[in-house]
Design a protein around this motif. Structure first.
Motif, mmCIF file in Angstrom:
data_model
loop_
_atom_site.group_PDB
_atom_site.id
_atom_site.type_symbol
_atom_site.label_atom_id
_atom_site.label_comp_id
_atom_site.label_asym_id
_atom_site.label_seq_id
_atom_site.Cartn_x
_atom_site.Cartn_y
_atom_site.Cartn_z
ATOM 1 N N ALA A 1 0.831 -1.214 0.000
ATOM 2 C CA ALA A 1 0.000 0.000 0.000
ATOM 3 C C ALA A 1 0.863 1.262 0.000
ATOM 4 O O ALA A 1 0.553 2.230 -0.700
ATOM 5 C CB ALA A 1 -0.933 -0.008 1.204
ATOM 6 N N ALA A 2 1.947 1.243 0.748
ATOM 7 C CA ALA A 2 2.826 2.422 0.804
ATOM 8 C C ALA A 2 3.450 2.694 -0.567
ATOM 9 O O ALA A 2 3.473 3.852 -1.020
ATOM 10 C CB ALA A 2 3.908 2.218 1.855
ATOM 11 N N GLY B 1 1.336 6.745 -6.903
ATOM 12 C CA GLY B 1 0.068 7.256 -7.394
ATOM 13 C C GLY B 1 -0.808 6.258 -8.123
ATOM 14 O O GLY B 1 -1.600 6.646 -8.987
ATOM 15 N N ARG C 1 2.349 1.600 -3.525
ATOM 16 C CA ARG C 1 1.249 1.916 -4.441
ATOM 17 C C ARG C 1 0.866 3.386 -4.325
ATOM 18 O O ARG C 1 0.739 4.094 -5.329
ATOM 19 C CB ARG C 1 0.043 1.029 -4.112
ATOM 20 N N ASP C 2 0.705 3.858 -3.079
ATOM 21 C CA ASP C 2 0.324 5.248 -2.856
ATOM 22 C C ASP C 2 1.434 6.214 -3.253
ATOM 23 O O ASP C 2 1.171 7.295 -3.791
ATOM 24 C CB ASP C 2 -0.069 5.473 -1.394
ATOM 25 N N GLU D 1 -4.264 -4.155 -4.726
ATOM 26 C CA GLU D 1 -3.786 -4.839 -3.528
ATOM 27 C C GLU D 1 -2.747 -5.870 -3.944
ATOM 28 O O GLU D 1 -2.498 -6.073 -5.132
ATOM 29 C CB GLU D 1 -4.961 -5.507 -2.814
ATOM 30 N N ASP E 1 -3.866 3.335 -8.392
ATOM 31 C CA ASP E 1 -5.243 3.230 -7.901
ATOM 32 C C ASP E 1 -5.262 2.577 -6.516
ATOM 33 O O ASP E 1 -4.724 1.479 -6.329
ATOM 34 C CB ASP E 1 -6.043 2.383 -8.888
ATOM 35 N N PRO E 2 -5.910 3.217 -5.544
ATOM 36 C CA PRO E 2 -5.987 2.642 -4.197
ATOM 37 C C PRO E 2 -6.704 1.293 -4.132
ATOM 38 O O PRO E 2 -6.584 0.581 -3.132
ATOM 39 C CB PRO E 2 -6.763 3.688 -3.396
#
Length: 166
Positions: free
Chosen positions: A130-131, A137, A133-134, A143, A139-140
């Motif tokens: 998640a870190a 930029g 990925r964010d 996974e 898509d949240p």
């Protein structure tokens, strides 16, 4: 491709470059073999082997997944996954031979040791994914399991036999 030199240069004197390299190698390996989270974290150094039909892949022609998804009430399923990406062996070999020995718990059998223990945890995999990925930029909704979905999609798009993919 990951390179120790580029990571070592960028991370020289910086705390956390070894875990960052581990994370990059781990995510690439999960994608390269279409692995689930637990399958990835439970890999050991001895889970790689030769593929007689892929001699150019050396010691990393197959991967033995010992902790595959089980059906309810059954033990984990084991399976072998063939290496299809020519970039995969280089990434894994570099991690094992050049970078992993610098990790604190590098004496364990685990392929992916954590900073605090012999094996990285499932929640840590989720939080690191998640870190990253964010940070870039993406898509949240993405996974860890998205790596597995992408692997399957890309094999089909590249023309691999659906029975091989299955």
């Amino acid at each position: 491709m990951l390179t120790t030199k580029s990571f070592a240069f960028a991370g020289k004197g910086r705390k956390g470059w070894l875990p960052a390299f581990r994370d990059a190698a781990l995510f690439k390996t999960a994608y390269a073999y279409g692995l689930r989270r637990n399958e990835t974290r439970m890999l050991d150094l001895t889970d790689f082997g030769r593929n007689p039909d892929g001699r150019e892949l050396g010691e990393y022609g197959t991967l033995l997944v010992r902790h595959g998804k089980a059906t309810k009430g059954s033990p984990p399923k084991r399976r072998s996954v063939l290496t299809v990406g020519t970039w995969t062996p280089g990434t894994i070999e570099e991690w094992i031979t050049e970078v992993r020995p610098g990790m604190r718990h590098s004496t364990s059998r685990a392929l992916w040791p954590s900073e605090r223990g012999a094996r990285i945890g499932v929640q840590r995999l989720d939080s690191r994914f998640a870190a990253y990925r964010d940070a870039v930029g993406l898509d949240p909704a993405l996974e860890f399991h998205s790596l597995r979905r992408s692997y399957i999609t890309h094999l089909i798009e590249d023309g691999h036999d659906p029975l091989f993919v299955q």
